[in-house]
Design an enzyme around this catalytic site. Structure first.
Site, PDB file in Angstrom:
ATOM      1  N   THR A 160      31.331  28.672  35.919  1.00  0.00           N
ATOM      2  CA  THR A 160      32.275  29.406  36.757  1.00  0.00           C
ATOM      3  C   THR A 160      33.699  29.049  36.329  1.00  0.00           C
ATOM      4  OG1 THR A 160      32.875  29.956  39.050  1.00  0.00           O
ATOM      5  CG2 THR A 160      32.276  27.666  38.647  1.00  0.00           C
ATOM      6  N   ASN A 161      34.698  29.323  37.143  1.00  0.00           N
ATOM      7  CA  ASN A 161      36.088  29.031  36.759  1.00  0.00           C
ATOM      8  C   ASN A 161      36.880  28.609  37.998  1.00  0.00           C
ATOM      9  OD1 ASN A 161      37.354  31.501  37.996  1.00  0.00           O
ATOM     10  ND2 ASN A 161      35.883  32.458  36.610  1.00  0.00           N
ATOM     11  N   ARG A 162      38.170  28.444  37.836  1.00  0.00           N
ATOM     12  CA  ARG A 162      38.988  27.818  38.889  1.00  0.00           C
ATOM     13  C   ARG A 162      39.524  28.793  39.936  1.00  0.00           C
ATOM     14  NH1 ARG A 162      40.000  22.748  36.820  1.00  0.00           N
ATOM     15  NH2 ARG A 162      39.919  22.618  34.559  1.00  0.00           N
ATOM     16  N   SER A 163      39.129  30.040  39.902  1.00  0.00           N
ATOM     17  CA  SER A 163      39.699  30.992  40.866  1.00  0.00           C
ATOM     18  C   SER A 163      39.243  30.661  42.290  1.00  0.00           C
ATOM     19  CB  SER A 163      39.281  32.419  40.505  1.00  0.00           C
ATOM     20  OG  SER A 163      39.675  33.296  41.526  1.00  0.00           O
ATOM     21  N   ALA A 213      38.513  36.573  38.586  1.00  0.00           N
ATOM     22  CA  ALA A 213      38.329  35.991  37.262  1.00  0.00           C
ATOM     23  C   ALA A 213      36.841  36.151  36.939  1.00  0.00           C
ATOM     24  CB  ALA A 213      38.742  34.528  37.274  1.00  0.00           C
TER      25      ALA A 213
END
Ligand code: PMT
Length: 398
Positions: free
Chosen positions: A211-214, A278
């Protein structure tokens, strides 16, 4: 356009329920959002709180008695009724609701409610049996049929010890109800705005994912700004820690493929799509059904396949398409090429390198580029304000 509360007159009627303590926070939040707040306290409310509690927050006199010679209402008993852009009764007891439903006018709040032409919101707060009583239900329906908004009540533990329907909504939700009422004839009234938010999660096995930091904050703020201009706002959200905002439909998804399907379905009758999410560019080619074992190997390779580009593959026609470009270098140049390659009308070039901008912050720095070559540098703004500035451009294009 900005927060519809700025510079507006809100009359806050406070009645005799223990939930009055929340009305203090409510008054404070309304003032902080830029509203001018006049408080009317009923006799019951004054059994719980002193007028000075409110006047020290609102910096305006509090009305406690229709016949008080010091009060503005003694000279013009409908002064607040005329001045109000909205009247919010919070907490609204069964008694206050009954008086309003039956058109009574013997105290300052009832008289104001009877005389005002402004929209009225009631936030019921009472014991569950009192709320469920057919007499109260009839009064609530009567008020609703005359155009009043009944905000809540929520279910939960009540002061009486019962668990049921009767808790006043939280102040932040009530502030949003006021915004919705004030903004309902705004420049996006009748328009459907779809916003994606958050970082998609691409599973590897039942335990792990990419996943990512959003955080979802940017997308949620845009949808709130659209709601506050009268839009039917829909969020397609990857998992976030944020609560679903008041008055907005939230479709919850996890993966990029789920987001594509939900966004595509929502866009069938949408006027604009704003992709703040994102989205993972890649997903694991295979998702293991059991937890992958560490074993003795020192390295591990996951084969990835490309996810479809959601915004590039969608719509066109009359729908306005807005994208974001989260960039750490050559921000505007990279955004410009995404504007073209994804067939967008507008792109928000988002610098993610500074601490007050990009992922998980409450503020953002973006440059808006549009298909006609327009460039607007927004500087440092709250994400809600960034949402409004994007929507200003969307309104022009619609
Ligand atoms: O959620 P926050 O913590 O508030 O953070 C906000 C944010 C930094 C995530 C947001 O402001 C932002 O910049 N979102 C876009 C992030 C991104 O993925 O950018 P991108 O350059 O990879 O993608 C460009 C555009 O194509 C984006 O609108 C994206 O949603 C869209 N896209 C990307 C990949 C894909 N498979 N499908 C898409 O539609």
């Amino acid at each position: 356009m900005t927060d519809p509360l700025v510079g507006r007159h809100v009359t806050l009627g406070v009645t005799g329920s223990i939930a009055c303590y929340k009305a203090v926070d409510l008054a404070s939040k309304l003032v902080q959002a830029g509203a001018m707040v006049d408080v009317i306290m009923t006799d019951g409310a004054q059994e719980f709180l002193w007028p000075i509690t409110f006047s020290s927050i609102t910096h305006r006199p509090v009305v406690t008695n229709l016949f008080d010679p010091q009060s503005e209402l003694s000279m013009d008993h409908v002064a607040l009724a005329k001045r109000s852009d909205v009247v919010l009764v919070a907490p609204a007891t069964a008694d206050a609701i009954a008086k309003a439903a039956w058109g009574m006018a013997g105290d300052a709040l009832s008289a104001t409610l009877l005389a005002t032409e402004a929209p009225v919101i009631f936030a019921p707060a009472m014991d569950a049996n009192m709320y469920d009583n057919p007499a109260t239900q009839e009064n609530v329906s009567k008020l609703r049929s005359r155009g009043a908004v009944i905000a809540g009540p929520a279910e939960g533990r009540l002061a009486s010890g019962l668990v049921g329907r009767g808790r006043m909504l939280e102040p932040s939700a009530l502030v949003d109800h006021v915004r919705i009422v004030l903004g309902r004839d705004g420049d996006l009234s009748g328009k459907k705005i779809v916003v994606s938010a958050g970082g998609t999660q691409e599973p590897i096995d039942p335990v792990r994912m990419i996943t990512n930091r959003s955080s979802g904050k940017m997308g949620f703020a845009i949808a709130e700004a659209a709601r506050d201009r009268g839009a039917n706002a829909v969020i397609v959200s990857a998992p976030t820690a944020l609560p679903d905002p008041t008055g907005i439909t939230v479709v919850h998804v996890e993966t990029a493929l789920e987001m594509r399907d939900a966004v595509t379905a929502q866009c069938e009758d949408a006027d604009a799509l704003i992709m703040a999410a994102a989205v993972a560019d890649w997903r694991s080619a295979e998702v293991a059904s059991q937890k992958l074992k560490k074993g003795s190997a020192e390295t591990m390779t996951i084969e990835m396949v490309k996810n479809p580009d959601i915004v590039a593959g969608i719509g066109g026609g009359r729908m306005v398409k807005v994208g974001f470009a989260a960039e750490s270098e050559d921000v505007v140049e990279n955004a410009q090429s995404k504007l073209l390659s994804k067939g967008l009308d507008i792109i928000a070039a988002n610098d993610i390198t500074s601490a007050d901008s990009g992922f998980a912050t409450d503020t953002n720095r973006v440059v808006l580029l549009d298909r006609d070559g327009g460039v607007t540098e927004l500087g440092l703004l709250s994400k809600y304000e960034v949402g409004h500035r994007i929507l200003d451009k969307v309104v022009q294009m619609l």
